[in-house]
Scaffold this motif. Structure first.
Motif, short mmCIF file in Angstrom:
data_model
loop_
_atom_site.label_atom_id
_atom_site.label_comp_id
_atom_site.label_asym_id
_atom_site.label_seq_id
_atom_site.Cartn_x
_atom_site.Cartn_y
_atom_site.Cartn_z
N LEU A 115 -13.50 -34.73 -9.29
CA LEU A 115 -12.88 -33.73 -8.44
C LEU A 115 -12.50 -32.53 -9.31
O LEU A 115 -11.93 -32.70 -10.39
CB LEU A 115 -11.61 -34.29 -7.78
N TYR A 116 -12.84 -31.34 -8.84
CA TYR A 116 -12.46 -30.15 -9.58
C TYR A 116 -12.44 -28.94 -8.66
O TYR A 116 -12.92 -28.97 -7.54
CB TYR A 116 -13.41 -29.88 -10.75
N LEU A 117 -11.84 -27.89 -9.17
CA LEU A 117 -11.82 -26.61 -8.46
C LEU A 117 -12.77 -25.71 -9.23
O LEU A 117 -12.53 -25.42 -10.40
CB LEU A 117 -10.40 -26.03 -8.47
N SER A 118 -13.84 -25.31 -8.58
CA SER A 118 -14.90 -24.65 -9.33
C SER A 118 -15.52 -23.55 -8.51
O SER A 118 -15.44 -23.53 -7.28
CB SER A 118 -15.98 -25.68 -9.71
N LEU A 174 -5.30 -31.86 -2.94
CA LEU A 174 -5.59 -31.31 -4.26
C LEU A 174 -4.86 -29.98 -4.50
O LEU A 174 -4.60 -29.23 -3.56
CB LEU A 174 -7.10 -31.11 -4.43
N PRO A 175 -4.56 -29.69 -5.77
CA PRO A 175 -3.84 -28.43 -6.08
C PRO A 175 -4.73 -27.22 -5.90
O PRO A 175 -5.96 -27.34 -5.80
CB PRO A 175 -3.46 -28.62 -7.56
N ASN A 176 -4.13 -26.03 -5.85
CA ASN A 176 -4.91 -24.82 -5.64
C ASN A 176 -5.15 -24.04 -6.93
O ASN A 176 -5.62 -22.91 -6.90
CB ASN A 176 -4.24 -23.90 -4.60
N GLU A 177 -4.80 -24.64 -8.08
CA GLU A 177 -5.20 -24.05 -9.35
C GLU A 177 -6.26 -24.94 -9.98
O GLU A 177 -6.52 -26.04 -9.50
CB GLU A 177 -4.00 -23.88 -10.29
N ARG A 178 -6.88 -24.45 -11.04
CA ARG A 178 -8.00 -25.18 -11.64
C ARG A 178 -7.54 -26.54 -12.16
O ARG A 178 -6.48 -26.66 -12.76
CB ARG A 178 -8.64 -24.37 -12.77
N LEU A 195 -23.01 -18.48 -3.76
CA LEU A 195 -21.63 -18.61 -4.21
C LEU A 195 -21.02 -19.87 -3.60
O LEU A 195 -21.37 -20.25 -2.48
CB LEU A 195 -20.80 -17.40 -3.80
N TYR A 196 -20.10 -20.48 -4.34
CA TYR A 196 -19.42 -21.68 -3.86
C TYR A 196 -17.91 -21.44 -3.89
O TYR A 196 -17.38 -20.89 -4.86
CB TYR A 196 -19.75 -22.89 -4.73
N PHE A 197 -17.22 -21.86 -2.85
CA PHE A 197 -15.77 -21.69 -2.78
C PHE A 197 -15.12 -22.99 -2.28
O PHE A 197 -15.68 -23.67 -1.42
CB PHE A 197 -15.39 -20.56 -1.81
N TYR A 198 -13.94 -23.28 -2.82
CA TYR A 198 -13.18 -24.44 -2.36
C TYR A 198 -12.04 -23.97 -1.45
O TYR A 198 -11.45 -22.92 -1.68
CB TYR A 198 -12.63 -25.23 -3.54
#
Length: 606
Positions: free
Chosen positions: A500-503, A227-231, A159-162
């Motif tokens: 850059l992304y939230l994934s 960076l923002p905390n939404e996708r 699993l991967y978390f930001y």
């Protein structure tokens, strides 16, 4: 035998002491220094440890002075004994010392840890940052003992978390939070072994991730804050290349290109395409990015990148559906006149004269950008069509480098006296011309049947260069009115990632890069390494630590079992050995020449 920090213990033992002192749940242990091994007998050490800890069984681990440093981890290179009964502690210590002597030559810098053994329900590893330098926290685990994971014998769940994500899985929240706290305690990204027993989290060891540089760590810490905390999905692309770190004046010019009734809007209208200014340009640490979701909505408001875990375009909403449909239909019908675009850019270059004030210079810049944007669309269309007709074994880049002679009237003379090579107003580098035609080799029979399509694509590429000349001419005109060296926002000192992304990726795939790099050679087994000369790629069903001793004899590794965070993977990344997990490569391919990509997990047979 002591449990306070001591330079003779080695980093592994001292790290455990630091963790325990900070309040983390660490199984009771005794640290045994190299001096203890000289002064006390194994039996005395075993008796003392069992008397103080009183466990049913023990884990006996190494704690050499060379282990778990910021430079090298020596992950998995020394023996570990698990579930050792009290009466077997002496034999376990003897085995570890014997193994250490074979590796080190002596035990002058070798110590031990005797630790209460926890028979886990779940065991795993956390890298508080991706070991290949990316931002995400990586969590791997298996049911049962963690030895199956770190030895590479069992494929873990990954699993991967930001850090700034709101998508943390509640089931793993305690592991994630404690891991981040441990990183803060040590002041650097950590490789943490942990286990859970009846819902309680135990920390078994922690060491610095040796493959992450201080620069990468500073980049990750900076992005966590910015960076923002939404996708989201941000990217550096062809748009951002024109001014990677724009000053305020350049930033204003860039935004004017996309505003309503600006040059981009006007060109799209000419082709019956509805464009909306969605303010998709942004700066992070002074570096220019495109917000890909907003850019997509400028033409296709019903589409989204953010509903797909791989950030592929998908249908997102009925809102804006009709606009999206009409634009898609219009784009399919796009056609471009190469000759007309050439005449337009030729005239614009030949008849350019600088204006006498800043406002007029900017106005003329925006007008001629219509020509440049039309050329950009035409070039993208030509390259796209060429890539569709070329067979899989032919590359567009090779085709574009063929020396296909164009007529002399297509060859323009570069403007004189230009300064700079980008749209940055304060760019003062020496102007250079790009050579898009005839850059390496003559026409090839392999590409002969595509000659017309290749020549057309080359013309559009040449037009892009002429468009750049035109832009630079006008930027030089604006330079005259720009005072000083330009006002930059504070620019982050290191180059930030291109994407850059939230994934969150929920599981390991059957094709995975474990250690980056490109390698090629003959696919061999361990038994064949000494028999075969030349470049070699080792095939091994399990990616186990014993493979490390073969690293100086091979160029890369293919495996079917193992994880990104296995001990062997750690050492492979430190040693620069590309490694892939790919189940499409079987033993039937032994002896074939292959090329592997440790970044993507892909391969080709050569």
């Amino acid at each position: 035998m002591r449990r306070h920090m001591n330079t003779n213990f080695g980093a592994k033992a001292n790290n455990l002491i630091k963790l325990k002192d900070a309040g983390f749940s660490v199984p009771e242990f005794h640290a045994v220094s190299a001096n203890d091994l000289k002064v006390f007998s194994f039996q005395e050490i075993a008796n003392k440890a069992h008397k103080d800890i009183g466990a049913v069984s023990y884990a006996v681990r190494s704690s050499a002075l060379i282990e778990d440093s910021k430079e090298e981890s020596f992950a998995g290179q020394f023996s570990t004994k698990l579930a050792v009964q009290p009466e077997d502690l002496v034999a376990a210590m003897e085995a570890l010392v014997w193994n250490a002597k074979n590796i080190l030559g002596s035990i002058d810098e070798f110590g031990l840890i005797i630790q209460k053994f926890i028979e886990p329900d779940v065991a795993g590893v956390v890298f508080t940052r991706d070991p290949q330098g990316n931002r995400e926290l990586t969590l791997e685990f298996v049911r049962g003992r963690g030895e199956n994971l770190v030895s590479g014998k069992k494929n873990p769940k990954t699993l991967y978390f930001y850090r700034n994500s709101t998508l943390w899985d509640v089931e793993y929240l305690d592991v994630i939070q404690k891991s981040i706290e441990i990183e803060l305690l040590f002041g650097f990204p950590q490789d943490i072994e942990w286990c859970q027993k009846e819902g309680r989290l135990w920390i078994l060891q922690s060491r610095p991730i040796t493959t992450i540089t201080k620069e990468q760590n500073k980049i990750n810490e900076f992005l966590d804050k910015e960076l923002p905390n939404e996708r989201f999905f941000y990217e550096k692309n062809l748009i951002t290349e024109v001014a990677p770190s724009p000053t305020e004046l350049t930033w204003e010019l860039l935004n004017k290109l996309y505003e309503k009734q600006g040059p981009v809007d006007l060109v799209y209208k000419k082709h019956n395409i509805e464009f909306q200014d969605t303010n998709f340009l942004l700066r992070i640490g002074g570096q220019l990015y495109v917000d890909k979701e907003k850019e997509l909505h400028s033409l296709f408001p019903a589409m989204t990148f953010l509903h797909d875990k791989q950030y592929r375009k998908t249908f997102g909403s009925f809102s804006g559906f009709w606009t999206s449909y009409k634009n898609m239909k219009a784009i399919r019908k796009l056609s471009f006149d190469c000759e007309k675009s050439f005449l337009d850019v030729q005239d614009a270059i030949n008849f350019y004269s600088s204006q006498n004030d800043l406002e007029k210079s900017i106005k003329e810049f925006l007008q001629v950008y219509e020509i440049v944007f039309e050329i950009n669309l035409g070039a993208a269309d030509a390259i796209g069509k060429l890539s569709q007709i070329l067979p899989a074994d032919m590359q567009v880049s090779d085709a574009l480098s063929l020396n296909i002679k164009l007529t002399d009237n297509w060859l323009l003379t570069p403007p004189q006296g230009l300064l700079g090579n980008s749209l940055e107003v304060y760019d003062s580098t020496e102007f250079t011309c790009a050579d898009y035609i005839g850059s390496g080799h003559g026409e090839s029979d392999k590409y002969s049947r595509f000659r017309d399509e290749i020549a057309n694509a080359q013309k559009w590429q040449l037009l892009r260069e002429y468009g750049r000349w035109l832009m630079l001419s006008h930027i030089n005109g604006i330079k005259k009115f720009a005072k000083g060296e330009g006002k930059y926002r504070k620019v982050f000192p290191y180059e930030l990632p291109a994407r850059l992304y939230l994934s969150r990726v929920t599981s390991i795939s059957k094709s995975l890069g474990l250690s980056s790099g490109i390698a090629w050679g003959r696919l061999v087994t361990k038994d064949d390494i000494e028999k075969i000369s030349g470049q070699k790629i080792l095939f091994s069903e399990c990616f186990t630590p014993d493979l490390v001793e073969m690293f100086d004899k091979i160029n890369g590794i293919v495996t079917h079992r193992g994880g990104l965070l296995s001990h062997a993977a750690i050492v492979a990344r430190e040693s620069g050995i590309p490694v892939i997990l790919n189940e499409k490569i079987s033993r039937s391919m032994i002896g074939k020449n292959i090329e592997i990509n440790g970044g993507t997990g892909s391969f080709v047979v050569r």
